[in-house]
Design a protein around this motif. Structure first.
Motif, PDB file in Angstrom:
ATOM      1  N   ILE A  29       0.825  -1.205   0.000  1.00 57.27           N
ATOM      2  CA  ILE A  29       0.000   0.000   0.000  1.00 57.27           C
ATOM      3  C   ILE A  29       0.864   1.263   0.000  1.00 57.27           C
ATOM      4  O   ILE A  29       0.604   2.218  -0.749  1.00 57.27           O
ATOM      5  CB  ILE A  29      -0.945  -0.018   1.225  1.00 57.27           C
ATOM      6  CG1 ILE A  29      -1.999  -1.107   1.053  1.00 57.27           C
ATOM      7  CG2 ILE A  29      -1.614   1.341   1.429  1.00 57.27           C
ATOM      8  CD1 ILE A  29      -2.738  -1.463   2.320  1.00 57.27           C
ATOM      9  N   GLN A  53      -2.635   4.785   0.554  1.00 53.63           N
ATOM     10  CA  GLN A  53      -3.156   4.953   1.919  1.00 53.63           C
ATOM     11  C   GLN A  53      -4.470   5.736   1.943  1.00 53.63           C
ATOM     12  O   GLN A  53      -5.369   5.406   2.717  1.00 53.63           O
ATOM     13  CB  GLN A  53      -2.138   5.666   2.818  1.00 53.63           C
ATOM     14  CG  GLN A  53      -0.838   4.913   3.038  1.00 53.63           C
ATOM     15  CD  GLN A  53       0.247   5.356   2.087  1.00 53.63           C
ATOM     16  OE1 GLN A  53      -0.001   5.530   0.894  1.00 53.63           O
ATOM     17  NE2 GLN A  53       1.450   5.561   2.599  1.00 53.63           N
ATOM     18  N   ASN A  54      -4.575   6.760   1.119  1.00 54.87           N
ATOM     19  CA  ASN A  54      -5.766   7.613   1.129  1.00 54.87           C
ATOM     20  C   ASN A  54      -6.617   7.452  -0.125  1.00 54.87           C
ATOM     21  O   ASN A  54      -7.516   8.264  -0.374  1.00 54.87           O
ATOM     22  CB  ASN A  54      -5.350   9.078   1.291  1.00 54.87           C
ATOM     23  CG  ASN A  54      -4.629   9.319   2.609  1.00 54.87           C
ATOM     24  OD1 ASN A  54      -5.122   8.942   3.669  1.00 54.87           O
ATOM     25  ND2 ASN A  54      -3.449   9.926   2.535  1.00 54.87           N
ATOM     26  N   CYS A  93      -6.398   2.643   6.271  1.00 58.24           N
ATOM     27  CA  CYS A  93      -6.773   2.922   4.876  1.00 58.24           C
ATOM     28  C   CYS A  93      -8.293   3.039   4.765  1.00 58.24           C
ATOM     29  O   CYS A  93      -8.991   2.025   4.572  1.00 58.24           O
ATOM     30  CB  CYS A  93      -6.267   1.811   3.962  1.00 58.24           C
ATOM     31  SG  CYS A  93      -4.503   1.495   4.109  1.00 58.24           S
ATOM     32  N   LEU A 137     -10.487   1.401   1.764  1.00 59.24           N
ATOM     33  CA  LEU A 137     -10.347  -0.039   1.512  1.00 59.24           C
ATOM     34  C   LEU A 137     -11.723  -0.708   1.411  1.00 59.24           C
ATOM     35  O   LEU A 137     -12.612  -0.468   2.228  1.00 59.24           O
ATOM     36  CB  LEU A 137      -9.531  -0.649   2.648  1.00 59.24           C
ATOM     37  CG  LEU A 137      -9.306  -2.151   2.734  1.00 59.24           C
ATOM     38  CD1 LEU A 137      -8.028  -2.418   3.511  1.00 59.24           C
ATOM     39  CD2 LEU A 137     -10.472  -2.864   3.430  1.00 59.24           C
TER      40      LEU A 137
END
Length: 326
Positions: free
Chosen positions: A248, A254-255, A284, A287
C-alpha cells in the motif's frame, strides 16, 4: 482447427487448473493436473505435467487460442520468466495449441488483475506460501514477499506449521513452556514422540505441503485459548499485515479507494481474517474487501477477456457461475 477466445492456466504450488472459454463467456473445457512449479519438481517434470494438463483440456484436438493467460507459481525473477516461457512454449506445441497472444504472470498477480481489472487493488494470498501484490489504475504494480519457504513465505500455512514444530522442540528442550501443541501435532502426523518427529522432519517423507497441512490444528488450538497457538497465529497476522502495508505504501494507496483481495486457506480463518482487515482498514479508509468466492482460474479467464477488450459484467457473472458448478 477449433478456435477459442481464452485459455487460462492457474498453476499454483501444489496443482494446476486450466479452462477454455469463448467470447460469450461460455466454458468450453476444464481440466486439473499436477504441479507445474519448476522450482520444486524441475523443468522437465513441469513441462511434462503442463503437456498432460493441456492435452487433457483440448482432448487432443488442434486448437487456436486468441489469448493464452498463465498464472504461474515460481515466476519471480527474469530467469524464472525465461525458463517458464520455454516450458509453456514446449507444452503448447506438444498439445497442438497455437495462440495470437501468450501472457505469463505470477499466479497471485494474475488473480489480482483478474479480480479488479483496471482499478486500484491489493491482494494478500496466504495458503501453503504467501505473497502480497498491488496494482493502480495508472498501471503501477508491485509485489512483496512470495520468496519461497526457504527464505520467506511469512504468515503462510508452512510458516505457521514450522513455528508450531519449532515451539514443540523448544518446549522439549525446556526453553519454552509446554502447551497442548505437542500432543496435537503428534496425533495429526501419527507419530509417537519427539524423537519420531525429528526423524520425520529429516526424512524423505517430510514436505512443505505436510507442514502447511498442520495449520488447521494450530488454528483450533488458538481458538480454544492455547497460549502458544494464539502467539503463532498473531505472529502470522502481523506478517501478513506488514506485507500488505508495504504494498500500500509503495503504491501510495493509503488515502485512495482500492479493493483488498483476500486469497488462500489461511485467510479463511476467522481470527486471521478479522485481525488483518481490522488493522488495514484502520489505516486505509478507502479499503473495500473482496473475499474470493470463485476459483482463481476465473481471474485468469476474466483477465484474458479483458485483454481482448471484453468487459461485460453479465457475461463475467455467467462465467463465474459456470466455474462454481465444475
Amino acid at each position: 482447427m477449433k478456435e477459442v477466445a481464452v485459455l487460462a492456466v492457474d498453476a499454483g504450488g501444489t496443482g494446476c487448473r486450466a479452462a477454455l472459454c469463448n467470447k460469450n463467456g461460455q466454458i468450453l473445457g476444464f481440466a486439473q493436473g499436477n504441479s507445474c512449479n519448476y522450482h520444486s519438481i524441475g523443468a522437465e517434470k513441469a513441462t511434462e505435467n503442463l503437456i498432460v494438463l493441456l492435452t487433457t483440456l483440448v482432448k487432443k484436438q488442434t486448437v487456436h487460442i486468441n489469448c493464452v493467460v498463465l498464472g504461474l507459481a515460481g515466476l519471480d525473477t527474469k530467469k524464472d520468466e525465461a525458463a517458464l516461457a520455454s516450458i509453456v512454449n514446449q507444452a503448447l506445441i506438444s498439445a497442438n495449441i497455437t495462440a495470437d497472444t501468450i501472457y505469463l504472470c505470477n499466479d497471485a498477480m494474475l488473480t489480482l488483475k483478474g479480480s479488479v481489472g483496471q482499478n486500484n487493488g491489493v491482494l494478500i494470498a496466504a495458503g501453503t506460501g504467501s505473497i502480497a501484490c498491488g496494482i493502480t489504475k495508472e498501471g503501477l504494480e508491485t509485489r512483496v514477499g512470495g520468496w519461497g519457504y526457504l527464505v520467506g513465505d511469512e504468515g503462510s500455512g508452512y510458516s505457521i506449521g514450522k513455528a508450531a514444530i519449532t515451539h514443540v522442540l523448544k518446549s522439549y528442550d525446556g526453553r519454552e513452556k509446554s502447551s497442548g501443541m505437542l500432543a496435537a501435532l503428534l496425533s495429526e502426523i501419527s507419530l509417537a514422540d519427539v524423537d519420531e518427529l525429528i526423524n520425520w522432519v529429516y526424512s524423505p517423507r517430510f514436505s512443505v505441503a505436510q507442514v502447511a497441512a498442520l495449520t488447521p490444528i494450530i488454528m483450533k488450538l488458538a481458538e480454544e485459548g492455547d497460549p502458544q497457538g494464539e502467539k503463532i497465529i498473531q505472529g502470522a497476522c502481523r506478517e501478513l499485515q506488514d506485507m500488505a502495508f508495504t504494498v500500500i505504501k509503495k503504491l501510495d494507496l493509503q488515502n485512495a479507494e482500492f479493493s483488498l483481495v483476500l486469497s488462500g486457506g489461511v485467510l479463511k480463518n476467522a481470527i486471521i481474517h478479522r485481525q488483518v482487515i481490522k488493522e488495514l482498514a484502520g489505516t486505509c479508509p478507502g479499503l473495500q474487501v473482496i473475499d474470493l468466492s470463485y476459483q482463481p482460474i476465473y481471474a485468469g479467464l476474466r483477465y484474458g477477456l479483458l485483454m481482448m477488450g471484453i468487459d461485460n459484467s453479465a457475461l463475467l457473472d455467467q462465467l463465474s457461475i459456470q466455474l462454481h458448478r465444475l
